[in-house]
Design an enzyme around this catalytic site. Structure first.
Site, PDB file in Angstrom:
ATOM      1  N   ASP A  40       0.698  -1.346   0.085  1.00 14.81           N
ATOM      2  CA  ASP A  40       0.045   0.285  -0.072  1.00 14.81           C
ATOM      3  C   ASP A  40       0.839   1.238   0.136  1.00 14.81           C
ATOM      4  O   ASP A  40       2.138   1.217   0.743  1.00 14.81           O
ATOM      5  CB  ASP A  40      -0.799  -0.162   1.327  1.00 14.81           C
ATOM      6  CG  ASP A  40      -2.064   0.800   0.981  1.00 14.81           C
ATOM      7  OD1 ASP A  40      -2.495   1.239   0.080  1.00 14.81           O
ATOM      8  OD2 ASP A  40      -2.767   0.805   1.988  1.00 14.81           O
ATOM      9  N   GLY A  41       0.336   2.291  -0.628  1.00 21.11           N
ATOM     10  CA  GLY A  41       0.943   3.429  -0.477  1.00 21.11           C
ATOM     11  C   GLY A  41       1.623   3.958  -1.738  1.00 21.11           C
ATOM     12  O   GLY A  41       2.467   4.918  -1.614  1.00 21.11           O
TER      13      GLY A  41
END
Ligand SMILES: CC(C)=CCC/C(C)=C/CC/C(C)=C/COP(=O)(O)OP(=O)(O)O
Length: 274
Positions: A40-41
């Site tokens: 994620d990110g």
């Protein structure tokens, strides 16, 4: 974006030497057999670096390649990455296309890597949702690497754990039906008996190829499983890191493994009590 010289570069040089020394120290303690990641990110990384979101995904794919090589060096046997969930089809078409392009590129790179006869590649998920060319390339890669035992990379694509469970239940019912057995049965005492058992379901899970993960890492500071390996993670060590996925590096991996080692005895005891 993937080039073969990137791999050669990661394996060689003084950084690789220092890393191997660090891993040798880490191997004094227990080493996880299976590490799973929710990457994620990527878009937040892109914003931070003032680059476009698509380049953020390129950086994320490169971080995954690094993780695979670090895990091979460390002695981790299974790595599983959540590349694309079924829910991600709701994202902007350009983003969906970008991840599909990266999948195709990874298949090509992994096909090149398969010459080393080291990595077994498995795609877990509802592969029928992929385009015909990606499906074919993925199936060919899975077949050609099926015999390699050293390291197993699973890419979860068009995956959600609820879909995986539904698929496994369907397959188990079909199997019983084909064997001429109904789904429910009654024993002599007229007690209710389940004819579909947990082992039947597990046999038909997309992830049946690997043992349950020992560590599940989620980057980007989130604490949710997002429908990833929910069935398989009842006893695994969860690690949520504030860092965005493209910035995940060797020191994050070392930190996570040290944390796992610290909790190892407690988790091992819990597993026995189950
Ligand atoms: C082998 C292969 C196919 C690699 C895929 C590359 C890759 C990094 C995929 C991540 C997919 C994804 C939807 C991540 C979530 O991050 P996000 O960008 O939604 O995060 P954010 O919006 O929270 O910053």
């Amino acid at each position: 974006m993937f080039r073969e010289d990137i791999i050669i570069d990661i394996f060689s040089g003084w950084r690789s030497f220092l890393r191997k020394c660090l891993f040798r120290v880490l191997r004094v303690g227990p080493i996880p057999s299976h590490i799973a990641v929710i990457m994620d990110g990527n878009r937040r990384y892109a914003k931070k670096k003032k680059i476009d979101d698509m380049t953020g995904y390129d950086a994320g794919a490169l971080a995954l390649l690094h993780l695979i090589i670090y895990c091979m060096e460390l002695g981790v046997k299974y790595v599983t990455a959540y590349a694309f969930s079924i829910d991600n089809f709701r994202r902007h078409p350009e983003e969906v296309q970008k991840i599909m392009d990266l999948t195709m590129e990874s298949v090509m790179l992994l096909t090149w890597m398969s010459k080393l006869r080291l990595v077994r590649v498995h795609f877990a998920g509802n592969l029928q949702l992929l385009s015909a060319d990606i499906q074919d390339a993925a199936k060919r890669l899975m077949e050609s690497t099926a015999g390699y035992k050293n390291f197993v990379l699973t890419i979860c694509i068009c995956y959600t754990c609820s879909d995986e469970i539904l698929h496994a239940v369907e397959e188990s019912c079909k199997e019983k039906w084909d064997d001429g057995i109904g789904i429910m049965g009654y024993d002599e005492a007229n007690d209710y008996e389940r004819l579909i058992k947990v082992v039947d379901i597990e046999k038909h899970m997309y992830m049946a190829i690997a043992p349950d993960p020992d560590i599940l890492i989620r980057t980007g500071g989130e604490y949710r499983l997002s429908n990833f390996l929910v069935w398989q993670s009842s006893c695994c060590h969860l690690s949520s890191l504030g860092t965005v996925w493209p910035e995940f590096g060797v020191f994050h991996l070392v930190w996570v493994v040290l944390d796992f080692q610290q909790n190892y005895r407690y988790v091992a005891k819990k597993k026995l009590q189950l």
